[in-house]
Design a protein around this motif. Structure first.
Motif, PDB file in Angstrom:
ATOM      1  N   GLU A 193      -4.388  -0.379   9.371  1.00  0.00           N
ATOM      2  CA  GLU A 193      -4.960   0.909   8.988  1.00  0.00           C
ATOM      3  C   GLU A 193      -3.874   1.777   8.373  1.00  0.00           C
ATOM      4  O   GLU A 193      -2.681   1.614   8.662  1.00  0.00           O
ATOM      5  CB  GLU A 193      -5.592   1.605  10.192  1.00  0.00           C
ATOM      6  CG  GLU A 193      -4.639   1.868  11.341  1.00  0.00           C
ATOM      7  CD  GLU A 193      -5.365   2.377  12.571  1.00  0.00           C
ATOM      8  OE1 GLU A 193      -6.608   2.419  12.552  1.00  0.00           O
ATOM      9  OE2 GLU A 193      -4.690   2.709  13.540  1.00  0.00           O
ATOM     10  N   LEU A 200      -5.241   1.961   1.616  1.00  0.00           N
ATOM     11  CA  LEU A 200      -6.085   1.847   2.800  1.00  0.00           C
ATOM     12  C   LEU A 200      -6.229   0.381   3.180  1.00  0.00           C
ATOM     13  O   LEU A 200      -6.084  -0.505   2.341  1.00  0.00           O
ATOM     14  CB  LEU A 200      -7.451   2.478   2.533  1.00  0.00           C
ATOM     15  CG  LEU A 200      -7.426   3.933   2.040  1.00  0.00           C
ATOM     16  CD1 LEU A 200      -8.825   4.404   1.674  1.00  0.00           C
ATOM     17  CD2 LEU A 200      -6.825   4.844   3.093  1.00  0.00           C
ATOM     18  N   ASP A 227      -9.728   0.976   8.028  1.00  0.00           N
ATOM     19  CA  ASP A 227     -10.210   2.167   7.336  1.00  0.00           C
ATOM     20  C   ASP A 227     -11.587   1.918   6.728  1.00  0.00           C
ATOM     21  O   ASP A 227     -12.489   2.754   6.827  1.00  0.00           O
ATOM     22  CB  ASP A 227      -9.224   2.583   6.243  1.00  0.00           C
ATOM     23  CG  ASP A 227      -7.844   2.905   6.799  1.00  0.00           C
ATOM     24  OD1 ASP A 227      -7.747   3.808   7.640  1.00  0.00           O
ATOM     25  OD2 ASP A 227      -6.878   2.239   6.404  1.00  0.00           O
TER      26      ASP A 227
END
Length: 329
Positions: free
Chosen positions: A103, A118, A122
């Motif tokens: 993440e 990302l 995420d």
């Protein structure tokens, strides 16, 4: 180290390789050539242009074997994103299918903004929240939304590419995704626990009756609404195509990306028209004894060995495809 070099027809990247990666690249090169020859038009694998070796001699004036400079090996390959991608790419994802430590930190998001990379968790949080809230009868619009045909084509080719990588006994690769928002609006992450959604749950009796009546009325009006949305979508796509040519630059760009037909896919992102750049990168990591030990040690430390990035090629491939299948709509 990684460097980007834009040329007239594409954007190239050159990056240094470790000894193990050099050996892996040379051993898989014949298979890679045959695979790309069969799948060059649609494969999502990085296009390699060449591998080079340089040696920087010692500048002290002593010329001996001991004083000889260290050899540096690097590869040149096509970039998944165009050279000026930072100007219009609004989101970037690096997806492996693993969930341990996958993440992007809040600090990185604030510091880099749209250039922050990302990761799996995420995207998974967003998809899980929207999947619970969205009606099962409606078309899913969450995650990487490229439609049923786009998803089928993407997964079909990914299975071929991943089967090749599994045969080469490599792992730790990822699907790099860049999102371009064609509507110029900020993409706001979905918040399942928003104040608006909480107010909807607190309805009085009259509002509940109206809500119950709305369902059959919605079914009756669905066909003309669906047709209207399709016509609007077709018009928007046609208008977008005209306005954004020559693609991928908005106007008079000189560089593009050369990653096959599936490297640029039109779709939607959280309700907005979008374009996705995609490519499979970093597939030169071999499955070695050190990687086996790394997996086992992390297992002894309490990590879920099925969720960490370090996994056997067969297990890694299956998990990677399952994740993409679950988060592309």
């Amino acid at each position: 180290s990684l460097y980007i070099y834009p040329c007239n027809e594409c954007c190239c990247i050159y990056t240094a390789l470790q000894k193990g990666e050099v050996k892996t690249f040379l051993s898989m090169l014949p298979k890679y050539y045959r695979h790309m020859k069969r799948n060059s038009r649609r494969s999502l694998l990085t296009r390699f242009c060449g591998m080079y070796s340089i040696q920087i001699d010692d500048t002290s004036g002593k010329h001996s074997k001991k004083s000889a400079g260290k050899e540096h090996v690097f590869v040149v390959m096509n970039s998944v994103f165009p050279a000026e991608g930072s100007k219009f790419i609004s989101e970037r994802y690096d997806l492996k299918g693993s969930t341990v430590g996958r993440e992007c930190s809040e600090e990185e998001k604030k510091k880099k903004g749209s250039n922050a990379v990302l990761k799996d968790n995420d995207l998974a949080r967003e998809v899980n929240s929207m999947r619970r809230s969205q009606s099962s009868a409606s078309f899913p619009t969450y995650g990487i939304n490229i439609g049923a045909r786009g998803k089928a084509a993407l997964l079909t080719q990914l299975r071929r590419d991943v089967t090749f990588l599994q045969d080469c006994s490599v792992m730790d690769y990822s699907l790099l995704v860049g999102v371009v928002n064609l509507e110029g609006k900020a993409i706001v992450p979905f918040n399942f626990a928003s104040d608006k959604s909480r107010r909807r749950m607190k309805r009085n009796g009259h509002e509940r009756i109206i809500a119950c009546m709305a369902t059959p009325l919605g079914h009756l009006s669905a066909p003309p609404i669906y047709l209207g949305k399709k016509l609007i979508s077709a018009w928007e796509n046609m208008l977008s195509t005209v306005l954004t040519l020559p693609f991928p630059y908005y106007g008079a760009g000189d560089c593009g990306v050369d990653g096959g037909a599936l490297s640029i896919i039109r779709g939607r992102r959280l309700g907005h028209r979008a374009i996705y750049y995609m490519g499979v990168i970093d597939f030169l990591q071999p499955w070695t004894v050190s990687k086996v030990l790394e997996r086992d040690i992390k297992g002894l430390l309490g990590y879920d060995t099925k969720a960490i990035s370090c996994n056997a090629p067969k297990d890694y491939a299956a998990r990677f495809l399952d994740f993409i299948d679950s988060h592309v709509t």
